[in-house]
Design an enzyme around this catalytic site. Structure first.
Site, PDB file in Angstrom:
ATOM      1  N   ARG A  46       0.813  -1.269  -0.030  1.00  0.00           N
ATOM      2  CA  ARG A  46       0.105  -0.035  -0.096  1.00  0.00           C
ATOM      3  C   ARG A  46       0.840   1.341  -0.009  1.00  0.00           C
ATOM      4  O   ARG A  46       2.087   1.271   0.040  1.00  0.00           O
ATOM      5  CB  ARG A  46      -0.893   0.041   1.161  1.00  0.00           C
ATOM      6  CG  ARG A  46      -0.242  -0.229   2.350  1.00  0.00           C
ATOM      7  CD  ARG A  46      -0.711   0.154   3.822  1.00  0.00           C
ATOM      8  NE  ARG A  46      -0.690   1.690   3.574  1.00  0.00           N
ATOM      9  CZ  ARG A  46       0.448   2.586   3.661  1.00  0.00           C
ATOM     10  NH1 ARG A  46       1.692   2.030   4.059  1.00  0.00           N
ATOM     11  NH2 ARG A  46       0.472   3.657   3.672  1.00  0.00           N
ATOM     12  N   GLY A  47       0.198   2.422  -0.018  1.00  0.00           N
ATOM     13  CA  GLY A  47       1.017   3.724  -0.113  1.00  0.00           C
ATOM     14  C   GLY A  47       0.933   3.863  -1.798  1.00  0.00           C
ATOM     15  O   GLY A  47       1.406   3.125  -2.336  1.00  0.00           O
ATOM     16  N   ALA A  48       0.864   5.167  -2.112  1.00  0.00           N
ATOM     17  CA  ALA A  48       0.843   5.461  -3.522  1.00  0.00           C
ATOM     18  C   ALA A  48       2.034   5.064  -4.217  1.00  0.00           C
ATOM     19  O   ALA A  48       2.022   4.330  -5.468  1.00  0.00           O
ATOM     20  CB  ALA A  48       0.298   7.134  -3.709  1.00  0.00           C
ATOM     21  N   ARG A  81      -6.917  -0.432  -7.313  1.00  0.00           N
ATOM     22  CA  ARG A  81      -7.122   0.837  -6.499  1.00  0.00           C
ATOM     23  C   ARG A  81      -7.665   2.129  -7.418  1.00  0.00           C
ATOM     24  O   ARG A  81      -6.551   2.121  -8.178  1.00  0.00           O
ATOM     25  CB  ARG A  81      -6.370   1.017  -5.352  1.00  0.00           C
ATOM     26  CG  ARG A  81      -6.336  -0.301  -4.492  1.00  0.00           C
ATOM     27  CD  ARG A  81      -5.507   0.009  -3.264  1.00  0.00           C
ATOM     28  NE  ARG A  81      -6.121   0.852  -2.294  1.00  0.00           N
ATOM     29  CZ  ARG A  81      -5.661   1.558  -1.276  1.00  0.00           C
ATOM     30  NH1 ARG A  81      -4.191   1.149  -0.853  1.00  0.00           N
ATOM     31  NH2 ARG A  81      -6.349   2.137  -0.292  1.00  0.00           N
ATOM     32  N   GLN A 185      -3.169   2.577   9.653  1.00  0.00           N
ATOM     33  CA  GLN A 185      -1.822   2.794   8.985  1.00  0.00           C
ATOM     34  C   GLN A 185      -0.761   3.518  10.127  1.00  0.00           C
ATOM     35  O   GLN A 185       0.200   3.327   9.795  1.00  0.00           O
ATOM     36  CB  GLN A 185      -1.788   3.558   7.742  1.00  0.00           C
ATOM     37  CG  GLN A 185      -2.463   2.462   6.658  1.00  0.00           C
ATOM     38  CD  GLN A 185      -3.799   2.835   6.417  1.00  0.00           C
ATOM     39  OE1 GLN A 185      -4.637   3.247   7.371  1.00  0.00           O
ATOM     40  NE2 GLN A 185      -4.638   2.542   5.414  1.00  0.00           N
ATOM     41  N   ASP A 226      -2.035  10.972  -2.511  1.00  0.00           N
ATOM     42  CA  ASP A 226      -2.260   9.907  -3.358  1.00  0.00           C
ATOM     43  C   ASP A 226      -2.613  10.426  -4.920  1.00  0.00           C
ATOM     44  O   ASP A 226      -2.097   9.669  -5.573  1.00  0.00           O
ATOM     45  CB  ASP A 226      -3.647   9.033  -2.752  1.00  0.00           C
ATOM     46  CG  ASP A 226      -3.188   8.107  -1.766  1.00  0.00           C
ATOM     47  OD1 ASP A 226      -2.993   8.805  -0.602  1.00  0.00           O
ATOM     48  OD2 ASP A 226      -2.701   7.075  -2.072  1.00  0.00           O
ATOM     49  N   ASN A 236      -5.929  12.470  -0.122  1.00  0.00           N
ATOM     50  CA  ASN A 236      -4.793  11.621   0.755  1.00  0.00           C
ATOM     51  C   ASN A 236      -5.887  10.714   1.861  1.00  0.00           C
ATOM     52  O   ASN A 236      -6.977  11.068   1.674  1.00  0.00           O
ATOM     53  CB  ASN A 236      -3.877  12.530   1.633  1.00  0.00           C
ATOM     54  CG  ASN A 236      -2.856  11.771   2.195  1.00  0.00           C
ATOM     55  OD1 ASN A 236      -2.290  10.840   1.515  1.00  0.00           O
ATOM     56  ND2 ASN A 236      -2.543  12.121   3.475  1.00  0.00           N
TER      57      ASN A 236
HETATM   58  O1  MRU Z   1      -4.978   3.399   1.777  1.00  0.00           O
HETATM   59  P1  MRU Z   1      -3.414   3.473   1.832  1.00  0.00           P
HETATM   60  O2  MRU Z   1      -2.730   2.952   3.031  1.00  0.00           O
HETATM   61  O3  MRU Z   1      -2.837   3.007   0.477  1.00  0.00           O
HETATM   62  O4  MRU Z   1      -3.195   5.164   1.668  1.00  0.00           O
HETATM   63  C1  MRU Z   1      -2.129   5.605   1.960  1.00  0.00           C
HETATM   64  C2  MRU Z   1      -1.759   6.943   1.902  1.00  0.00           C
HETATM   65  O5  MRU Z   1      -2.907   7.734   2.081  1.00  0.00           O
HETATM   66  C3  MRU Z   1      -0.752   7.860   2.099  1.00  0.00           C
HETATM   67  O6  MRU Z   1      -0.607   9.006   2.780  1.00  0.00           O
HETATM   68  C4  MRU Z   1      -0.355   8.081   0.664  1.00  0.00           C
HETATM   69  O7  MRU Z   1      -0.288   7.059  -0.265  1.00  0.00           O
HETATM   70  C5  MRU Z   1       1.184   8.616   0.474  1.00  0.00           C
HETATM   71  S1  MRU Z   1       2.331   7.395   0.552  1.00  0.00           S
HETATM   72  C6  MRU Z   1       3.817   8.148   0.517  1.00  0.00           C
END
Ligand code: MRU
Length: 328
Positions: A46-48, A81, A185, A226, A236
């Site tokens: 996970r994470g963009a 996603r 998270q 994101d 985000n």
């Molecule tokens: O649903 P997630 O855990 O993938 O969401 C992630 C976030 O919202 C982060 O803040 C975003 O992706 C930035 S990660 C460098």
């Protein structure tokens, strides 16, 4: 560091299963694009930036045995996603590469591009950290949200990379991290990364943030992103918008940190961003156990959009952008 997020070795991707952290550090190794697609859907990855990088490896793997799979894999990965633009940036870049030359349609060529995308993200994280740390002159107390560290990227992180750099430069006093409901998270992953890096911190419930600001315990908020659109509106993790409103009310700077690949110049404003809605069980259950009646109605958006006018600056690897936002 004694943990890693994504590693490609011997024609296989190994990733840490983030749904089990921090209590269990379990790695999954696969050479199947479908397993990587499922990992993205389940938030094992996970994470963009991280989902973009993983999708790049997945597309390369899709042609390892037969190149007939490329477009099927491309479409499958697109469905995982919807909100983080990094996923689509990588998929479209790899598709363009695949389509422009027959010599690009093989596994080694596609893998080279996936590795290059990964290595670029590592460098971008370093630059974000450096650019972001320059904004701070003295010891500072930071509030952050969700997880933006090594677990969310290919490198040291975005907002989290700045926190690390401030710590290295002895300009960091303390970090407060929001637990980040519903999937925690912050509580599970950011606390894990803060502890691994020996950074003084406390985790708070999401609703404690405004109280901390009122008590003057926060000097700046730094979050990741994101998708950042042309006018600077930023999607985000859900709860980011509330933090930005609270920060504006208390006159606290609110920074967004992200690589250039998170900027989506195709969309003019935040209303155009598709916000992912996730299963109600993410709210009604914890670790498979119901904490509410199972049949209640739930609204569970994974992200929200913070309007550009609430964002003090956007810290990218290229430079720090101030309003009015124009990404050149
Ligand atoms: O649903 P997630 O855990 O993938 O969401 C992630 C976030 O919202 C982060 O803040 C975003 O992706 C930035 S990660 C460098």
């Amino acid at each position: 560091m004694d943990y890693f997020n994504l590693k490609f070795e011997k024609d296989k991707l190994t990733f840490i299963d983030q749904t089990k952290l921090p209590l269990v550090e379990e790695y999954v190794t696969t050479d199947k694009y479908e397993r990587i697609a499922v990992a993205i859907e389940r938030l094992e990855i996970r994470g963009a930036p991280a989902i973009g990088i993983a999708a790049g490896y997945a597309l390369a793997l899709s042609v390892k045995n037969s190149n007939e799979n490329f477009f099927i894999a491309y479409e499958r990965l697109r469905q995982t996603r919807p909100t983080a633009v990094n996923l689509f940036y990588v998929l479209d870049r790899m598709k363009f590469f695949f389509e422009t030359d027959n010599n690009n349609q093989n596994y080694p060529s596609l893998l080279n591009l996936a590795i290059e995308i990964h290595n670029t993200d590592i460098r971008q994280c370093e630059m974000i950290a450096k650019n972001g740390a320059e904004l701070f002159k003295s010891k500072t107390k930071i509030l952050t949200h969700c997880n933006t560290g090594m677990l969310a990227t290919g490198g040291i992180g975005t907002a989290f990379g700045i926190i690390l750099e401030l710590h290295k430069q002895k300009k960091l006093e303390f970090v407060y991290a929001c637990e980040s409901r519903p999937l925690f998270q912050g509580l599970r992953l950011t606390s894990y990364e803060l502890a691994k890096n020996k950074i003084p911190n406390k985790i708070i419930t999401d609703s404690t943030a405004a109280y901390l600001m009122q008590k003057k315990l926060i000097d700046a908020v730094i979050v990741g992103a994101d998708r950042i659109v042309r006018n600077g509106d930023t999607a985000n993790k859900i709860g980011t918008y509330s933090l930005a409103i609270n920060a504006a009310y208390h006159k606290i700077p609110f920074y967004v940190a992200a690589p250039i690949s998170t900027i989506d110049n195709n969309y003019q404003s935040g209303e155009m961003i598709r916000i992912e809605e996730r299963a109600k069980e993410e709210i009604t259950r914890i670790n498979e156990n119901y904490i509410s009646s199972p049949d209640i109605e739930v609204f569970n958006p994974a992200f929200d959009v913070t309007p550009a006018k609430l964002i003090t600056a956007i810290i990218s690897d290229r430079r720090v952008y101030f309003p009015p936002y124009k990404f050149t």
